[in-house]
Write an enzyme that holds these catalytic residues in place. Sequence first.
Site, mmCIF file in Angstrom:
data_model
loop_
_atom_site.group_PDB
_atom_site.id
_atom_site.type_symbol
_atom_site.label_atom_id
_atom_site.label_comp_id
_atom_site.label_asym_id
_atom_site.label_seq_id
_atom_site.Cartn_x
_atom_site.Cartn_y
_atom_site.Cartn_z
ATOM 1 N N ASN A 23 -62.068 49.126 67.761
ATOM 2 C CA ASN A 23 -62.633 49.472 66.891
ATOM 3 C C ASN A 23 -63.614 48.753 66.222
ATOM 4 O O ASN A 23 -64.592 48.207 65.001
ATOM 5 C CB ASN A 23 -61.520 48.019 66.337
ATOM 6 C CG ASN A 23 -61.056 47.488 65.018
ATOM 7 O OD1 ASN A 23 -60.921 48.839 64.218
ATOM 8 N ND2 ASN A 23 -61.240 45.930 63.671
ATOM 9 N N GLU B 244 -55.419 39.459 60.347
ATOM 10 C CA GLU B 244 -55.446 38.751 61.565
ATOM 11 C C GLU B 244 -54.162 37.751 61.159
ATOM 12 O O GLU B 244 -54.276 36.813 61.125
ATOM 13 C CB GLU B 244 -56.165 37.865 61.826
ATOM 14 C CG GLU B 244 -57.476 38.681 62.691
ATOM 15 C CD GLU B 244 -57.922 39.564 63.286
ATOM 16 O OE1 GLU B 244 -56.833 38.966 64.329
ATOM 17 O OE2 GLU B 244 -58.827 40.242 63.437
#
Length: 427
Positions: free
Chosen positions: A259, A387
């Site tokens: 990422n 998240e």
Amino acid sequence: MTVGWVFLALSCLSLSAGLQRTNKYEGYKVYEVSGKARSVAFAETLSELVKNASYYEVFSEFNGGNPAKIMVHPQEQVNFVQLMDENNVQYDIINRNVGLTLSRQFETNRMLRQWFPYNGRLGTERYYNHEEINQFIEDLAREHPRRAFLKTVGRSYEGRWLKTITITNGDARRNKNVILVDGGFHAREWISPAAATYLINQLVYNLEDNADLLLDFDWVILPVVNPDGYEYTQLSEDTRLWRKTRKPSSSDCIGTDPNRNFDFHWNEEGASDDPCDITYAGAKAFSEPEALVVGDLIHSYVDRGQMYLTLHSYGSLILYPWGWTAAVPDTEEDLHEVAAAGQSAIQEATGTIYTIGPSTTTINYTASGASDDYAFNAGFPISFTMELPFGGKGFDPPASDIDSIVKETWVGIAAMARKVIQKYPLA
């Protein structure tokens, strides 16, 4: 045997196993540090301190007044506590022995695999490995040939197949809008693929309740982006907190943060050029085959894509671009509106409070070369990193928390998708 008795028995077995075993995280502690009343000097000192990856790992940063969670090596705990006390900063120890926690969880997972083998469905009783997840979406495609379509989209560095499942309502209409979802970017974030597979279950098996989500939209889901790392974390307690891919670098260190590997502001602030760092950006943009697969998916669907969603943990956050800079897009109002729909739905359903906002300013650090920025820049009007919540005393929630977290996550995803459908109807 009821599920409740199963987990009671497992906890006893895990306790005895953990007491007999030691590993590299023996004696590590996780501190929860208050996000309030922090001076600038303290914040800078702490930031410099935790750059020493041999002794510190930040599991979550200060965000929205929420505390940070930091794992500290036994040899550095006295210094860390002294820094907190000198600055009158409140802290709690939320895990007094990470090694013992990991030993217990590994024993629990081993027993759960025996008691809940793969049988054609993926439930929420345990975490499943990459092979089982691939088998699950293959089986779905065979069982629902008019509604679920399997596609092999690439291979990992170690040769594991990356496969997507496209879910439709079966009306055979072409050129619908697309929602693209992925999970398992970071190896240790096991709850992410679990949430992705629960999402698949909901869309396939609960068509009547979710018909509106599939009327004008197809969903394309890649449950595990980083299968090599994901499998590596399941080998032992010592490898459980591995985060990166498994492709060796030119140094003695292994792996890249997938990422940070996307070709959009690659290797700028918030990424590292040190192959040993957990945020290593790679030798070049798209050096990792796993990141390249996601990049190709983004471009494959961008003409129809209305939302890109990447699932991570943890922090209870819905983040939108930009991550590479503190600036915000001109369409921030649209991004915030969709994120707020998910935030409100989750809070109403479970009471969990998600923080939403631009990535950099919400979590107080930059993350250049990330997939959500890349997708947004490519043309997805809505692009989020979600998240998921913290759970238990380890890095990821224990198996007993999977069910509640993935159900809660689905509530938020469905609410955001409905807002996207409202804002971006099929032309």
